[in-house]
Design an enzyme around this catalytic site. Structure first.
Site, short mmCIF file in Angstrom:
data_model
loop_
_atom_site.label_atom_id
_atom_site.label_comp_id
_atom_site.label_asym_id
_atom_site.label_seq_id
_atom_site.Cartn_x
_atom_site.Cartn_y
_atom_site.Cartn_z
N LYS A 1 -40.07 8.25 21.84
CA LYS A 1 -41.18 9.03 22.45
C LYS A 1 -42.55 8.68 23.01
O LYS A 1 -43.18 7.14 22.54
CB LYS A 1 -41.57 9.55 20.55
CG LYS A 1 -39.51 9.85 20.47
CD LYS A 1 -39.82 10.33 19.05
CE LYS A 1 -39.07 10.75 18.41
NZ LYS A 1 -38.81 12.19 18.34
N ARG B 1 -28.39 14.92 15.65
CA ARG B 1 -27.21 15.30 15.69
C ARG B 1 -25.79 14.90 16.08
O ARG B 1 -24.54 14.92 16.25
CB ARG B 1 -26.95 16.52 16.70
CG ARG B 1 -26.48 16.56 18.89
CD ARG B 1 -28.29 16.38 19.25
NE ARG B 1 -28.78 17.35 18.76
CZ ARG B 1 -29.86 18.71 19.42
NH1 ARG B 1 -28.63 18.78 20.64
NH2 ARG B 1 -30.38 18.83 19.52
#
Length: 463
Positions: free
Chosen positions: A243, A317
């Site tokens: 990020k 996820r």
């Protein structure tokens, strides 16, 4: 037994039978018609107090000391049910009681309590705060229980990762279980591979602290079985798909799903609801090291489905896939998962309105009703199967990051749905877990979302 507290703090409520100062909660109509205490009315009119929403005016006593306060509710008090939270920050330190208030007692007390929250673990000294006498017709025990659950979630999220890594989150999980005499078990490190949690291990293996799967069981067999699953990414660098710095600033909150299911579990256990409760939290730090998982890798999940890694920043996820598959191996009435999962959910609904996904129409109606009845905002989003094809990939069963950048919160929910199938009902919450601006009932920082509505719904299930 008092509700569990992660951080010990004084109660926002007083139980004194001695002198407490009055708060007159009023609308503009009360001022216009003179329908309040004459002394308070005279002072309000001389001071030009208009009873705007959240306005506070201190009232002197006849001898010049502090005698009370006026609190403005605005023209439509029902639009801000927890406005009383402002009192917890605006009033001087003293013992107070509500003299008049066109609000329900529970909302008034809960609003004040929510607004009293401070996260001062890293601050030198703590300022003295006002306390409120809970109205006699409020359910004081349940108000305090809900506050404890909300404060636990907030405290866990607000704590920085140097003090809330996988080991510390496990310690908090164990302490919660111990307080309510729940059974807690942990699978850690390479044992995740031998016990078939490959995706949890894959995401967390580059972290300085070992990845782990936390499990708590409480309640009696034969009661309605409820399983809570929470995403516990204690910090998310994005992995090798790192990020930018601006996107990493709040990544201590990426375990907000874990924090929220722990807060919900607290409420359920403290209320002794008649449920067979199971809590599952996969815990990792998504770090960068020589053994970090890579874009293009393919891994087999606990369920046997293979997943191609198209973005290492879509790690939540992955760990939820193993945890949900594990949850689904037992006959369960309701599985709830909570995760700070996608930015797409924030684009769709903003930070304060968490979406939920379910294909159970009755459950969706019940959750919407619970949300409205106790003012805990939720919004149903579609599990649109037309997008299911987008999570397929050419050489594996699934991709963790569909291309195109469209419908990201829906495709994430559809990914998770692939790992469910046996539970009677399943619902996925894509929460933000953070208040970006100060509100009457919360400061900026970690936030509990949806858990009061879920507590209300589960309480009705357990009757």
């Amino acid at each position: 037994m008092a509700p569990y507290q992660f951080i010990e703090r004084p109660s926002p409520f007083n139980t004194s039978n001695g002198k407490t100062l009055p708060i007159f909660a009023v609308t503009p109509a009360h001022i216009e018609t003179g329908a309040i205490d004459p002394i308070a009315l005279d002072w309000a009119r001389k001071a030009g107090f208009k009873a705007e929403s959240g306005a506070v005016l201190l009232i002197p006593s006849r001898d010049g000391h502090l005698g009370g306060a006026l609190f403005g509710l605005g023209k439509n008090p029902s639009e801000a049910p927890f406005l009383a939270g402002k009192l917890a920050r605006a009033l001087p330190a003293a013992k107070w009681h509500i003299e008049t208030a066109p609000l329900t007692a529970n909302r008034l007390a809960l609003g004040f309590g929510l607004g009293s929250y401070r996260f001062e673990r890293y601050k030198a000294g703590q300022a003295e705060a006002p306390t409120l006498l809970i109205p006699a017709d409020a359910d004081a025990t349940d108000v305090k229980r809900q506050l404890a659950g909300v404060f636990l979630a907030r405290d866990l999220i607000n704590t920085p990762t140097n003090d809330m890594g996988p080991e510390a989150l496990e310690a908090a999980f164990r302490a919660l279980g111990s307080h309510y005499k729940a059974d807690v078990s942990v699978i850690s490190g390479d044992a995740l591979l031998t016990q078939n949690f490959p995706l949890v291990h894959t995401v967390g293996r580059a972290g300085a602290e070992a990845p782990r799967l936390l499990e708590m069981r409480w309640g009696k067999k034969g009661h309605r079985k409820v399983t809570l699953v929470g995403k516990g990414v204690c910090f998310d660098t994005g992995g090798l798909d790192i990020k930018p710095a601006s996107s990493m600033l709040l990544m201590k909150k990426d375990m907000g799903g874990a924090a929220n299911v722990m807060g919900l579990a607290l409420m359920i256990m403290d209320a002794k609801l008649k449920v067979d409760l199971r809590v599952i939290v996969p815990v990792v730090e998504n770090s960068i090291s020589s053994n970090a998982f890579r874009p293009g890798d393919i891994y087999r999940s606990r369920k046997g489905l293979t997943v191609q890694i198209d973005n290492t920043d879509a790690e939540g996820r992955l760990i939820l896939a193993d945890a949900l598959a594990y949850a689904d191996e037992e006959a369960t009435d309701l599985v709830i998962d909570m995760a700070t999962l996608t930015g797409a959910a924030r684009v769709a609904l903003g930070p304060d309105l968490p979406p939920f996904f379910t294909d159970d129409e009755e459950l969706a109606r019940d959750l919407t009703e619970a949300s409205l009845s106790i003012d805990d905002p939720l919004w149903r989003m579609p599990l649109y199967m037309g997008y299911d094809k987008d999570i397929s990939t050419r050489i594996a069963d699934l991709t963790n990051a569909p291309s195109g950048g469209m419908a990201g919160s829906i495709t994430a929910a559809l990914f998770l749905k692939r790992f469910m199938g046996n539970a009677k009902s399943w619902v996925h919450f894509d929460i933000f877990g953070w208040a970006q601006s100060e509100r009457p009932h919360s400061p900026i920082g970690g936030e509990a979302q949806a858990i009061r509505a879920l507590y209300h719904h589960i309480g009705r299930m357990a009757r």
